[in-house]
Design a protein around this motif. Structure first.
Motif, PDB file in Angstrom:
ATOM      1  N   ASP A  99       0.842  -1.202   0.000  1.00 40.53           N
ATOM      2  CA  ASP A  99       0.000   0.000   0.000  1.00 40.53           C
ATOM      3  C   ASP A  99       0.879   1.255   0.000  1.00 40.53           C
ATOM      4  O   ASP A  99       1.404   1.667   1.034  1.00 40.53           O
ATOM      5  CB  ASP A  99      -0.909  -0.016   1.235  1.00 40.53           C
ATOM      6  CG  ASP A  99      -2.021   1.024   1.162  1.00 40.53           C
ATOM      7  OD1 ASP A  99      -1.798   2.089   0.559  1.00 40.53           O
ATOM      8  OD2 ASP A  99      -3.106   0.771   1.730  1.00 40.53           O
ATOM      9  N   ILE A 100       1.018   1.881  -1.168  1.00 43.49           N
ATOM     10  CA  ILE A 100       1.870   3.059  -1.301  1.00 43.49           C
ATOM     11  C   ILE A 100       1.314   4.227  -0.501  1.00 43.49           C
ATOM     12  O   ILE A 100       2.049   4.916   0.220  1.00 43.49           O
ATOM     13  CB  ILE A 100       2.025   3.448  -2.786  1.00 43.49           C
ATOM     14  CG1 ILE A 100       2.826   2.381  -3.525  1.00 43.49           C
ATOM     15  CG2 ILE A 100       2.701   4.820  -2.931  1.00 43.49           C
ATOM     16  CD1 ILE A 100       2.869   2.571  -5.028  1.00 43.49           C
ATOM     17  N   LEU A 101       0.029   4.474  -0.593  1.00 46.44           N
ATOM     18  CA  LEU A 101      -0.572   5.605   0.110  1.00 46.44           C
ATOM     19  C   LEU A 101      -0.411   5.467   1.620  1.00 46.44           C
ATOM     20  O   LEU A 101      -0.146   6.455   2.316  1.00 46.44           O
ATOM     21  CB  LEU A 101      -2.050   5.742  -0.262  1.00 46.44           C
ATOM     22  CG  LEU A 101      -2.345   6.223  -1.681  1.00 46.44           C
ATOM     23  CD1 LEU A 101      -3.848   6.214  -1.943  1.00 46.44           C
ATOM     24  CD2 LEU A 101      -1.788   7.621  -1.910  1.00 46.44           C
ATOM     25  N   LEU A 102      -0.574   4.265   2.130  1.00 47.42           N
ATOM     26  CA  LEU A 102      -0.393   4.036   3.558  1.00 47.42           C
ATOM     27  C   LEU A 102       1.067   4.274   3.956  1.00 47.42           C
ATOM     28  O   LEU A 102       1.347   4.898   4.986  1.00 47.42           O
ATOM     29  CB  LEU A 102      -0.817   2.620   3.931  1.00 47.42           C
ATOM     30  CG  LEU A 102      -0.675   2.227   5.405  1.00 47.42           C
ATOM     31  CD1 LEU A 102      -1.421   3.195   6.311  1.00 47.42           C
ATOM     32  CD2 LEU A 102      -1.172   0.796   5.634  1.00 47.42           C
ATOM     33  N   SER A 103       1.989   3.805   3.130  1.00 48.91           N
ATOM     34  CA  SER A 103       3.408   4.030   3.402  1.00 48.91           C
ATOM     35  C   SER A 103       3.724   5.520   3.419  1.00 48.91           C
ATOM     36  O   SER A 103       4.454   6.019   4.289  1.00 48.91           O
ATOM     37  CB  SER A 103       4.273   3.317   2.361  1.00 48.91           C
ATOM     38  OG  SER A 103       4.135   1.912   2.467  1.00 48.91           O
TER      39      SER A 103
END
Length: 323
Positions: A99-103
């Motif tokens: 999950d890029i957005l979470l990272s």
């Protein structure tokens, strides 16, 4: 604001050294929040899934630390020992596997935590691709909502591509910050642009929003040190704090084999070192990052990683000279 995602780095040296530190891996200590406030906090943002092109920049924070053993704490050129400057390693932000957005959100939260917890401390983030810069600057803004942030960007690219088209990728951080009203375009100065690596629509966006573009040709003509001093003076006159972002693709491809987006005609390593020594001496510079170095593409002797560590130490030398 108390939440953060910092964890012990994948690689760190044993810091049980009993004598006066003479090498960087003896000098840098893990962050201990119960001890005195450090002069600088170092932290890693090991993500490269958000890179437009294939990149292993997520590997850089770990490789950066492994290279410390090859560098002394004494700068012969400036006759400066860095050990009086307290640098604490806060570890790396834990990245989600997919999950890029979470990272990205974790980088923002962790930056906000460090800036709020240590308001007098310089923060230094080691990327990761350039998407991490937008996350860090937003984290600073979360804490200092009433302050204006200026950005000094050392880069071959403007990084104003459209997130609506690409998502929050490494080619978009400056546009994310401008479109999101985190920074003003007129408070962004980019030094290092050159050649054929920014399409005209991106130049048009930069002009429309007042980004100050200083080509490498212009900077060399007026002197790189003079150019940087002028940029810092301009930003200092109108913002409350300065964030410096160093995209390692500002370096010429001949001296940066470990940077996927490096190009012909870029800076020499010596030019970058001289600039960072100057930047480190400026009191308004409160935050810095180094991004977009991919150790998996580097030479067999890790030439670019060594250059990255040297660049970081030059900035710290400037901080010491300031004090």
């Amino acid at each position: 604001m108390s939440e953060h995602w910092l964890q012990a780095p994948v690689w760190s040296w044993n810091n049980t050294f009993q004598y006066e530190p003479t090498y960087v891996h003896h000098w840098i200590q893990p962050l201990d929040e119960n001890e005195n406030t450090p002069d600088m906090i170092l932290y890693g943002a090991p993500i490269s899934r958000s890179s437009i092109s294939v990149s292993g920049a997520s590997l850089y924070p770990a490789e950066f630390r492994t290279m410390w053993k090859g560098f002394a704490t004494y700068n012969l050129d400036e006759d400066v020992d860095l050990t009086s400057f307290n640098v604490a390693d806060a570890g790396d932000v834990a990245m989600h596997t997919t999950d890029i957005l979470l990272s990205h959100h974790r980088i923002q939260e962790s930056t906000a935590y460090l800036v709020k917890r240590f308001p007098q401390t310089v923060t230094c983030m080691i990327g990761g691709d350039h998407s991490t810069t937008a996350c860090a600057v937003r984290g600073i803004k979360d804490v200092h909502q009433n302050e204006s942030i200026g950005i000094l960007q050392l880069d071959t690219h403007l990084d104003v591509r459209d997130p609506a088209e690409l998502g929050p990728a490494n080619g978009t951080p400056i546009r994310q910050l401008i479109d999101g009203n985190t920074v003003k375009g007129k408070d962004v100065i980019n030094i290092g642009l050159h050649g054929y690596f920014n399409a005209k629509p991106l130049i048009d966006y930069a002009k429309e929003h007042g980004i100050q573009m200083v080509t490498l040709k212009q900077a060399r003509k007026q002197g790189l040190i003079n150019t940087v001093q002028d940029a810092l003076d301009k930003l200092s006159a109108k913002v409350d704090r300065i964030y410096v972002t160093v995209d390692m693709d500002v370096l010429d491809i001949a001296v940066a084999p470990g940077v996927p987006a490096s190009t012909p005609g870029g800076m020499t390593s010596t030019e970058l070192f001289d600039i960072l020594l100057e930047i480190g001496q400026h009191p308004m510079v409160r935050h810095i990052d180094f991004v977009c170095l991919d150790p998996s593409k580097d030479s067999s002797t890790a030439d670019t990683v060594k250059t990255g560590v040297y660049a970081w130490l030059q900035f710290i030398t400037g901080c010491v000279l300031q004090n």
